[in-house]
Design an enzyme around this catalytic site. Structure first.
Site, short mmCIF file in Angstrom:
data_model
loop_
_atom_site.label_atom_id
_atom_site.label_comp_id
_atom_site.label_asym_id
_atom_site.label_seq_id
_atom_site.Cartn_x
_atom_site.Cartn_y
_atom_site.Cartn_z
N ASN A 136 0.84 -1.20 0.00
CA ASN A 136 0.00 0.00 0.00
C ASN A 136 0.88 1.25 0.00
OD1 ASN A 136 -2.34 1.55 0.08
ND2 ASN A 136 -3.12 0.63 1.97
N PHE A 137 0.26 2.40 -0.23
CA PHE A 137 0.90 3.72 -0.16
C PHE A 137 2.06 3.88 -1.14
CE2 PHE A 137 -1.04 2.99 4.08
CZ PHE A 137 -2.02 3.98 4.00
N LEU A 138 1.94 3.27 -2.31
CA LEU A 138 2.90 3.54 -3.39
C LEU A 138 2.67 4.97 -3.86
CD1 LEU A 138 4.85 2.90 -5.76
CD2 LEU A 138 2.90 1.89 -6.95
N THR A 172 -4.48 -3.32 -3.80
CA THR A 172 -5.62 -2.74 -4.52
C THR A 172 -5.16 -1.45 -5.18
OG1 THR A 172 -6.31 -1.49 -2.55
CG2 THR A 172 -7.38 -3.62 -2.92
N LEU A 427 -6.64 -0.05 3.55
CA LEU A 427 -6.83 1.34 3.98
C LEU A 427 -6.40 2.34 2.91
CD1 LEU A 427 -5.41 0.75 7.55
CD2 LEU A 427 -7.81 0.84 6.87
S1 MYA Z 1 -2.32 1.82 -5.16
C1 MYA Z 1 -2.04 3.56 -4.98
C2 MYA Z 1 -1.04 4.03 -5.98
N1 MYA Z 1 -0.71 5.42 -5.76
C3 MYA Z 1 -1.26 6.45 -6.41
O1 MYA Z 1 -2.11 6.27 -7.24
C4 MYA Z 1 -0.77 7.82 -5.99
C5 MYA Z 1 -0.68 8.79 -7.13
N2 MYA Z 1 0.14 8.26 -8.20
C6 MYA Z 1 1.48 8.07 -8.14
O2 MYA Z 1 2.12 8.33 -7.14
C7 MYA Z 1 2.13 7.49 -9.37
O3 MYA Z 1 1.32 7.69 -10.50
C8 MYA Z 1 2.46 5.97 -9.23
C9 MYA Z 1 3.01 5.44 -10.57
C10 MYA Z 1 3.52 5.77 -8.16
C11 MYA Z 1 1.21 5.17 -8.89
N3 MYA Z 1 0.16 -0.11 -8.98
O4 MYA Z 1 6.89 5.20 -12.47
P1 MYA Z 1 6.02 5.05 -13.66
C12 MYA Z 1 2.64 0.86 -13.37
C13 MYA Z 1 1.02 -0.88 -9.68
O5 MYA Z 1 6.56 5.62 -14.92
P2 MYA Z 1 4.16 6.86 -12.42
C14 MYA Z 1 -1.09 1.11 -4.18
O6 MYA Z 1 -0.46 1.74 -3.40
C15 MYA Z 1 2.21 1.18 -14.78
O7 MYA Z 1 1.21 0.26 -15.21
N4 MYA Z 1 1.60 -0.50 -10.84
O8 MYA Z 1 4.55 5.63 -13.38
C16 MYA Z 1 -0.83 -0.38 -4.39
C17 MYA Z 1 3.51 1.05 -15.53
O9 MYA Z 1 3.85 -0.31 -15.73
P3 MYA Z 1 3.60 -0.97 -17.19
C18 MYA Z 1 1.29 0.74 -11.28
O10 MYA Z 1 2.81 7.28 -12.77
C19 MYA Z 1 0.47 -0.54 -5.15
C20 MYA Z 1 4.51 1.60 -14.53
O11 MYA Z 1 3.89 1.50 -13.22
C21 MYA Z 1 0.43 1.59 -10.59
O12 MYA Z 1 5.23 7.86 -12.39
C22 MYA Z 1 0.75 -1.94 -5.57
C23 MYA Z 1 4.79 3.07 -14.80
O13 MYA Z 1 5.70 3.49 -13.84
C24 MYA Z 1 -0.16 1.11 -9.40
N5 MYA Z 1 -1.02 1.85 -8.68
O14 MYA Z 1 4.09 6.19 -10.97
C25 MYA Z 1 2.07 -2.07 -6.32
N6 MYA Z 1 0.35 2.75 -11.28
O15 MYA Z 1 4.44 -0.23 -18.17
C26 MYA Z 1 2.32 -3.46 -6.86
C27 MYA Z 1 1.13 2.62 -12.34
O16 MYA Z 1 3.98 -2.41 -17.07
C28 MYA Z 1 2.79 -4.39 -5.77
N7 MYA Z 1 1.70 1.41 -12.38
O17 MYA Z 1 2.13 -0.80 -17.47
C29 MYA Z 1 3.16 -5.74 -6.34
C30 MYA Z 1 3.59 -6.73 -5.26
C31 MYA Z 1 4.98 -6.44 -4.74
C32 MYA Z 1 5.41 -7.33 -3.58
C33 MYA Z 1 5.60 -8.78 -3.97
C34 MYA Z 1 6.08 -9.65 -2.76
C35 MYA Z 1 6.14 -11.06 -3.14
O1 JJ1 Z 2 -14.93 9.82 -4.28
C1 JJ1 Z 2 -15.12 9.44 -5.41
N1 JJ1 Z 2 -16.02 10.00 -6.22
C2 JJ1 Z 2 -16.93 11.03 -5.76
C3 JJ1 Z 2 -16.46 12.39 -6.14
C4 JJ1 Z 2 -16.43 12.58 -7.63
C5 JJ1 Z 2 -15.89 13.89 -8.01
C6 JJ1 Z 2 -15.73 13.95 -9.49
N2 JJ1 Z 2 -14.82 12.99 -10.00
C7 JJ1 Z 2 -18.31 10.68 -6.30
N3 JJ1 Z 2 -19.32 11.44 -5.87
C8 JJ1 Z 2 -20.69 11.18 -6.19
C9 JJ1 Z 2 -21.45 11.01 -4.88
C10 JJ1 Z 2 -22.95 10.84 -5.11
C11 JJ1 Z 2 -23.67 11.07 -3.80
C12 JJ1 Z 2 -25.14 10.84 -3.95
C13 JJ1 Z 2 -25.43 9.47 -4.47
C14 JJ1 Z 2 -24.70 9.23 -5.78
C15 JJ1 Z 2 -23.23 9.44 -5.62
O2 JJ1 Z 2 -18.49 9.74 -7.06
C16 JJ1 Z 2 -14.34 8.26 -5.98
C17 JJ1 Z 2 -15.01 6.95 -5.63
O3 JJ1 Z 2 -16.27 6.93 -6.17
N4 JJ1 Z 2 -13.02 8.27 -5.43
C18 JJ1 Z 2 -11.94 8.23 -6.19
O4 JJ1 Z 2 -12.00 8.19 -7.42
C19 JJ1 Z 2 -10.63 8.22 -5.47
C20 JJ1 Z 2 -9.77 7.08 -5.92
C21 JJ1 Z 2 -10.37 5.72 -5.69
C22 JJ1 Z 2 -9.34 4.61 -5.86
C23 JJ1 Z 2 -8.49 4.46 -4.62
C24 JJ1 Z 2 -7.44 3.43 -4.71
C25 JJ1 Z 2 -6.54 3.42 -3.51
C26 JJ1 Z 2 -5.84 2.12 -3.41
C27 JJ1 Z 2 -4.76 2.07 -2.38
O5 JJ1 Z 2 -4.72 0.78 -1.79
#
Ligand code: MYA
Ligand code: JJ1
Length: 427
Positions: A136-138, A172, A427
């Site tokens: 989590n928290f990538l 997730t 979370l």
């Molecule tokens: S999910 C929450 C992820 N965080 C965010 O969304 C926060 C906002 N975004 C960012 O910080 C960046 O956009 C991140 C990507 C860091 C997400 N999971 O470095 P890049 C792939 C996995 O150029 P950036 C959470 O925390 C993408 O498909 N992969 O991209 C769970 C591409 O690969 P490919 C992801 O945008 C994390 C490559 O990365 C994700 O600068 C689980 C591009 O890299 C993502 N959410 O940085 C991680 N997003 O070319 C996996 C993009 O192949 C864990 N990518 O398509 C796996 C298990 C590891 C442990 C194993 C133990 C055995």
């Molecule tokens: O919060 C989310 N959506 C809201 C706000 C949308 C703003 C415009 N894009 C939303 N609101 C509608 C509420 C409405 C209330 C009355 C009844 C009908 C609905 O839909 C969304 C989830 O829906 N949140 C996100 O998109 C944040 C990212 C979710 C992915 C998180 C992954 C984290 C994983 C880390 O482990």
């Protein structure tokens, strides 16, 4: 396409029919064969372990995430995890501190530019029990996106997890990558319609006034649906809550954590102000007997675009710039007391129970949950469509959101799961 993920032990498409499921894609590696060196990284950065017990380092992590973590598709809101929340989320019993991995800048500032975390979790998936890492928290600083840093962080956490003899992970994400085991929609239940409409979180349906909308979503605390014996969970409830939760998840879902000890339940469920809220229902006829519980956590979202605010540019976070969202965490219940029928066999399986009995109990429980969240001043109550959640959506006026949560395993193949078979909340 997927230059990184195609090199990893994951299926590349959901219609890649397998002849065997519930297995690893790649065999375990012996400790000697796991690299003892950090994954090579550009000279602009160096690896670090973030010590979350030092408040200065926790503050750095909080700042990185507050400015750069997950946003909705329209970039209106960003998750705003508090330091207290992060301390809770990142430090369950037995946490390996080496699994809090950061990248810092070598430009002299030592600024924390990226992060990824893991923690150990005992999972049960389709009758197989496995130790996994929960990732989590990538997060990568916005100025460093698209430079392939994420694959490097993922490989480094994989290495550190492998060093502990673990070869599977669960995670997730809001985005789709290869390949989800299930895709679950977010649902929202407004509690403070005015603020939600003002901030663009929700919209006034055509021809509906704000006053009408507020009326539609009102929750009267004096309504006759209040459950007697409902109160905050305390230490002495831990063993009973653990039993109810493990039994519920095992009976009703196909992938879930096994809560092995009272210590783990204490960590994840004992109430912590402004972090985790857990309520139990104590049977009023049998002192101390718990029949139901539910929990939710506080995860505010920062309002990024608003006339009345300027996001984080004001240096200090103004609480008016936050949507206070409650997210449903775990719940569970015994059905005997609510149904009014005596069930002699205490081993009765939830699967044998009539679906409508479960729905009736859950609607009542979640109605009480909403009333408490409202009383505690939350603006909206959120959850994803997993477990039995869809059973209460219509009755309690939840509506679908525009976000989806994708569930993944690393190096573990299973047949796709239905939303209701998912029993893990991250979370
Ligand atoms: S999910 C929450 C992820 N965080 C965010 O969304 C926060 C906002 N975004 C960012 O910080 C960046 O956009 C991140 C990507 C860091 C997400 N999971 O470095 P890049 C792939 C996995 O150029 P950036 C959470 O925390 C993408 O498909 N992969 O991209 C769970 C591409 O690969 P490919 C992801 O945008 C994390 C490559 O990365 C994700 O600068 C689980 C591009 O890299 C993502 N959410 O940085 C991680 N997003 O070319 C996996 C993009 O192949 C864990 N990518 O398509 C796996 C298990 C590891 C442990 C194993 C133990 C055995
Ligand atoms: O919060 C989310 N959506 C809201 C706000 C949308 C703003 C415009 N894009 C939303 N609101 C509608 C509420 C409405 C209330 C009355 C009844 C009908 C609905 O839909 C969304 C989830 O829906 N949140 C996100 O998109 C944040 C990212 C979710 C992915 C998180 C992954 C984290 C994983 C880390 O482990």
């Amino acid at each position: 396409e997927h230059d990184f993920w195609k090199t990893q032990p994951v299926l590349l498409s959901s219609n890649s029919n397998q002849d065997k499921y519930d297995r690893a894609l790649k065999p375990d590696i012996s400790l000697e064969k796991v690299s003892k060196e950090f994954i090579p990284i550009s000279s602009e950065f160096y690896w670090c372990t973030v010590d979350i017990h030092k408040s200065s380092q926790m503050q750095e992590l909080y700042t990185l995430l507050s400015h750069n973590y997950v946003e909705d598709s329209d970039e209106l809101f960003r998750f705003h995890y508090s330091p207290e929340f992060l301390k809770w989320a990142l430090d369950p019993p037995g946490q390996n501190p080496d699994w809090h991995i950061g990248l810092r800048s070598t430009d002299g500032s030592n600024k924390l530019m990226a992060f990824i975390s893991g923690s150990e979790i005992e999972m049960k998936v389709n009758s197989v029990t496995k130790k996994m890492a929960e990732i989590n928290f990538l997060c990568v600083n916005k100025n460093l996106r698209k430079q392939r840093l994420a694959p490097i962080l993922i490989q480094e956490v994989t290495r550190r997890v492998n060093l502990c003899n673990i070869f599977q992970a669960v995670y997730t994400a809001g985005v789709e990558i290869p390949t989800p085991i299930s895709v679950c929609q977010y649902y929202h239940r407004p509690l403070n319609s005015k603020k939600l409409v003002d901030t663009g979180f929700s919209h006034l349906p055509p021809g509906v006034s704000l006053a009408k909308l507020v009326m539609h979503y009102r929750l009267l605390p004096e309504s006759n649906s209040q459950m007697p014996g409902l109160r905050l969970m305390t230490e002495k409830d831990i063993p009973q809550v653990r039993k109810i939760l493990n039994k519920y998840l095992n009976a009703r879902t196909k992938m879930h954590q096994i809560f092995k000890s009272d210590e783990i339940i204490k960590h994840w469920l004992l109430p912590k102000k402004d972090v985790i809220y857990t309520y139990v229902v104590e049977d009023i006829n049998k002192t101390g007997k718990i029949t139901d519980f539910f929990s939710f956590y506080l995860l505010p979202s920062l309002i990024l675009k608003n006339d009345k605010s300027s996001g984080l540019n004001t240096k200090k976070v103004n609480p008016n710039n936050l949507i206070n969202s409650a997210y449903l965490f775990y719940y569970g219940f015994n059905l005997e007391p609510a149904s009014g029928v005596e069930i002699k066999d205490s081993n009765i399986s939830y699967r044998d129970l009539n679906e409508s009995m479960i729905k009736e109990r859950l609607v009542l429980l979640m109605k009480n949950c909403l009333m408490i969240a409202k009383k505690e001043n939350f603006d909206v109550f959120n959850c994803v469509k997993i477990q039995d959640n869809e059973l209460f959506f219509d009755d309690l006026k939840f509506g679908s959101g525009d976000g989806h949560l994708h569930y993944y395993f690393y190096n573990w193949v299973i047949r796709d799961l239905k939303n209701r078979d998912i029993g893990l909340t991250m979370l």
